[in-house]
Design a protein around this motif. Structure first.
Motif, short mmCIF file in Angstrom:
data_model
loop_
_atom_site.label_atom_id
_atom_site.label_comp_id
_atom_site.label_asym_id
_atom_site.label_seq_id
_atom_site.Cartn_x
_atom_site.Cartn_y
_atom_site.Cartn_z
N LEU A 187 3.39 -3.50 -7.49
CA LEU A 187 2.32 -3.46 -8.51
C LEU A 187 1.85 -2.02 -8.54
N SER A 188 2.17 -1.31 -9.63
CA SER A 188 1.90 0.13 -9.66
C SER A 188 0.48 0.44 -10.11
N SER A 189 -0.04 1.55 -9.62
CA SER A 189 -1.23 2.13 -10.23
C SER A 189 -0.78 2.85 -11.50
N GLN B 41 -0.97 15.52 -2.06
CA GLN B 41 -0.10 14.84 -3.02
C GLN B 41 0.84 15.82 -3.72
N GLY B 42 1.95 15.30 -4.24
CA GLY B 42 2.88 16.09 -5.03
C GLY B 42 3.74 17.03 -4.22
N GLU B 43 3.81 16.81 -2.90
CA GLU B 43 4.61 17.71 -2.05
C GLU B 43 5.74 16.98 -1.34
N GLY B 44 6.05 15.77 -1.81
CA GLY B 44 7.20 15.07 -1.25
C GLY B 44 6.88 14.11 -0.12
N ILE B 45 5.61 14.03 0.30
CA ILE B 45 5.25 13.11 1.40
C ILE B 45 5.43 11.67 0.93
N GLY B 46 5.02 11.39 -0.32
CA GLY B 46 5.17 10.04 -0.86
C GLY B 46 6.62 9.61 -0.88
N ARG B 47 7.50 10.52 -1.26
CA ARG B 47 8.93 10.17 -1.30
C ARG B 47 9.41 9.72 0.09
N MET C 232 4.42 6.03 -10.56
CA MET C 232 5.39 5.43 -11.48
C MET C 232 6.72 6.18 -11.43
N ARG C 233 6.64 7.49 -11.28
CA ARG C 233 7.88 8.27 -11.18
C ARG C 233 8.67 7.87 -9.94
N ARG C 234 7.98 7.77 -8.80
CA ARG C 234 8.66 7.40 -7.56
C ARG C 234 9.35 6.03 -7.69
N LEU D 226 0.85 -1.19 0.00
CA LEU D 226 0.00 0.00 0.00
C LEU D 226 0.88 1.24 0.00
N PHE D 227 0.49 2.23 -0.81
CA PHE D 227 1.27 3.49 -0.88
C PHE D 227 0.29 4.58 -1.28
N VAL D 228 -0.09 5.42 -0.31
CA VAL D 228 -1.14 6.41 -0.56
C VAL D 228 -0.88 7.71 0.19
N VAL D 229 -1.25 8.80 -0.45
CA VAL D 229 -1.25 10.12 0.19
C VAL D 229 -2.60 10.75 -0.12
N GLU D 230 -3.18 11.39 0.88
CA GLU D 230 -4.48 12.06 0.70
C GLU D 230 -4.37 13.04 -0.48
C1 LIG Z 1 1.55 7.82 -5.46
C2 LIG Z 1 1.49 8.72 -4.24
C3 LIG Z 1 1.44 7.85 -2.96
C4 LIG Z 1 2.80 9.56 -4.20
O1 LIG Z 1 2.76 10.43 -3.09
P1 LIG Z 1 3.08 11.99 -3.33
O2 LIG Z 1 3.20 12.61 -2.00
O3 LIG Z 1 2.08 12.54 -4.28
O4 LIG Z 1 4.51 11.85 -4.05
P2 LIG Z 1 5.72 12.88 -4.10
O5 LIG Z 1 5.22 14.27 -4.01
O6 LIG Z 1 6.77 12.45 -3.12
O7 LIG Z 1 6.31 12.54 -5.53
C5 LIG Z 1 5.57 12.73 -6.68
C6 LIG Z 1 6.50 12.95 -7.85
O8 LIG Z 1 5.74 13.11 -9.05
C7 LIG Z 1 5.90 14.43 -9.55
N1 LIG Z 1 4.58 14.87 -9.99
C8 LIG Z 1 3.67 15.62 -9.36
N2 LIG Z 1 2.57 15.75 -10.11
C9 LIG Z 1 2.79 15.06 -11.25
C10 LIG Z 1 2.04 14.80 -12.42
N3 LIG Z 1 0.81 15.30 -12.57
N4 LIG Z 1 2.59 14.07 -13.39
C11 LIG Z 1 3.83 13.55 -13.25
N5 LIG Z 1 4.59 13.75 -12.16
C12 LIG Z 1 4.07 14.50 -11.18
C13 LIG Z 1 6.44 15.25 -8.42
O9 LIG Z 1 7.18 16.35 -8.90
C14 LIG Z 1 7.31 14.23 -7.71
O10 LIG Z 1 8.53 13.98 -8.38
P3 LIG Z 1 9.93 14.63 -7.90
O11 LIG Z 1 10.01 14.43 -6.42
O12 LIG Z 1 10.98 13.88 -8.64
O13 LIG Z 1 9.81 16.08 -8.28
C15 LIG Z 1 0.26 9.67 -4.23
O14 LIG Z 1 0.38 10.57 -5.30
C16 LIG Z 1 -1.06 8.92 -4.31
O15 LIG Z 1 -1.64 8.60 -3.28
N6 LIG Z 1 -1.58 8.67 -5.52
C17 LIG Z 1 -2.90 8.01 -5.67
C18 LIG Z 1 -2.87 6.59 -5.14
C19 LIG Z 1 -1.89 5.74 -5.91
O16 LIG Z 1 -1.97 5.59 -7.12
N7 LIG Z 1 -0.96 5.12 -5.14
C20 LIG Z 1 0.04 4.23 -5.71
C21 LIG Z 1 -0.48 2.84 -5.61
S1 LIG Z 1 0.61 1.70 -6.41
#
Ligand SMILES: CC(C)(COP(=O)(O)OP(=O)(O)OC[C@H]1O[C@@H](n2cnc3c(N)ncnc32)[C@H](O)[C@@H]1OP(=O)(O)O)[C@@H](O)C(=O)NCCC(=O)NCCS
Length: 278
Positions: A109-111, A84-90, A117-119, A76-80
């Motif tokens: 197994l990616s969404s 999202q997109g603020e580095g919490i996922g990293r 996918m970038r992470r 499981l890998f999720v951020v509200e």
């Molecule tokens: C996947 C997820 C957990 C990542 O958490 P997050 O806090 O958003 O991730 P981060 O901010 O750390 O990293 C996101 C990266 O994508 C980049 N990014 C942001 N918006 C983007 C977009 N629209 N398209 C492509 N890249 C994007 C960010 O710049 C960052 O990359 P960088 O650190 O190299 O600059 C979160 O986005 C999420 O919950 N997504 C929906 C659920 C999901 O699909 N989970 C994965 C299940 S396998």
């Protein structure tokens, strides 16, 4: 992740992955029980892989990783969405990957979320494309069930272990009971392979050979209620035995999130992995 974080982590997952929309026919209470039970199970078996992120004093993200016999998997890998997109996922993924130290291989197994996918790619994982299949099974295409496919119980778990080790180098036995507790059925074909399915949709399938895998996938599809839609996820590149079956059953293919791998993960075929337990 502490025990008291489980309900909040489950709600973040429900929002981030499913947009708060439950499965057809499943009540919100049943969904929450299933979601929380999966998280609680993995927090118990793999406390070192269970992490949450907090902001404004509440849980806004979660990551769950498991290690089974040297194989690390991201469950499981999720951020509200608002965070999202603020580095919490990293930070969450780094924490969960810390639990992979010493593992021989790692599997995700990616969404299809570009951020996910970038992470994964930037964490050193290699990408393997995958498709999903969905639709209503064409009953007239169903072959007779293989005579040696039978329903199994928790007591038959050892039959699955060596098959799991053959496809991914690690047993699924500690995790299958959690699926069986939530509406899934386990079918085995001797000690050649097994499928865990829910109303015909395979949630995990592994086999020693493609003929066995096809017989098990047909048995699962044959258990779908007439007229109901089934979904077959994560059919990765090279699993044409599964493509052949789903097309014969008149399901439709569409792109799925890719599988990401690192290190020694085994052949990963014939195999339809489990979302929560890989
Ligand atoms: C996947 C997820 C957990 C990542 O958490 P997050 O806090 O958003 O991730 P981060 O901010 O750390 O990293 C996101 C990266 O994508 C980049 N990014 C942001 N918006 C983007 C977009 N629209 N398209 C492509 N890249 C994007 C960010 O710049 C960052 O990359 P960088 O650190 O190299 O600059 C979160 O986005 C999420 O919950 N997504 C929906 C659920 C999901 O699909 N989970 C994965 C299940 S396998």
């Amino acid at each position: 992740m502490r025990a008291e974080d489980v309900p909040a982590a489950d709600l973040v997952a429900f929002e981030a992955l499913w947009g708060m929309v439950p499965r057809p026919g499943e009540t919100l209470e049943a969904r929450a029980r299933r979601g929380q039970s999966r998280i609680a199970h993995l927090r118990a078996t793999d406390p070192g892989g269970a992490w949450v992120a907090e902001a404004d004093g509440r849980v806004v993200g979660a990551a769950l990783a498991l290690v089974r016999e040297g194989l690390w998997g991201l469950s499981l890998f999720v951020v509200e969405p608002a965070w999202q997109g603020e580095g919490i996922g990293r930070d969450l993924l780094d924490a969960a990957l810390g639990y992979a130290d010493g593992a021989r291989g790692a599997l995700i197994l990616s969404s299809t979320d570009p951020k996910a996918m970038r992470r994964y790619a930037r964490a050193g994982f290699a990408l393997r494309p995958a498709v999903a299949a969905a639709g209503i099974v064409e009953r007239s295409a169903l072959p007779a069930r293989h005579p040696r496919v039978r329903a199994a119980t928790g007591g038959d778990l050892e039959l699955t272990e060596d098959v799991s080790r053959a496809v991914r180098g690690a047993t699924h036995a500690p995790d299958i009971p959690n699926l069986l507790a939530h509406g899934y059925e386990l079918l085995v074909l001797d000690d050649r392979g097994f499928v865990v399915h829910r109303d015909g949709a395979p949630g995990l399938l592994a086999a020693r050979d493609e003929e066995t895998a096809q017989a098990l996938l047909w048995a699962a599809l044959g258990a779908s209620p007439p007229g109901a839609s089934v979904q077959v996820d994560f059919i990765s590149a090279g699993q044409d035995w599964a493509v052949a079956v789903v097309l014969e059953a008149r399901l439709a293919l569409s792109p799925d999130g890719p599988i990401f791998v690192r290190g020694d993960v085994g052949p990963l075929r014939p195999y339809l992995p489990s979302g929560p337990y890989l």
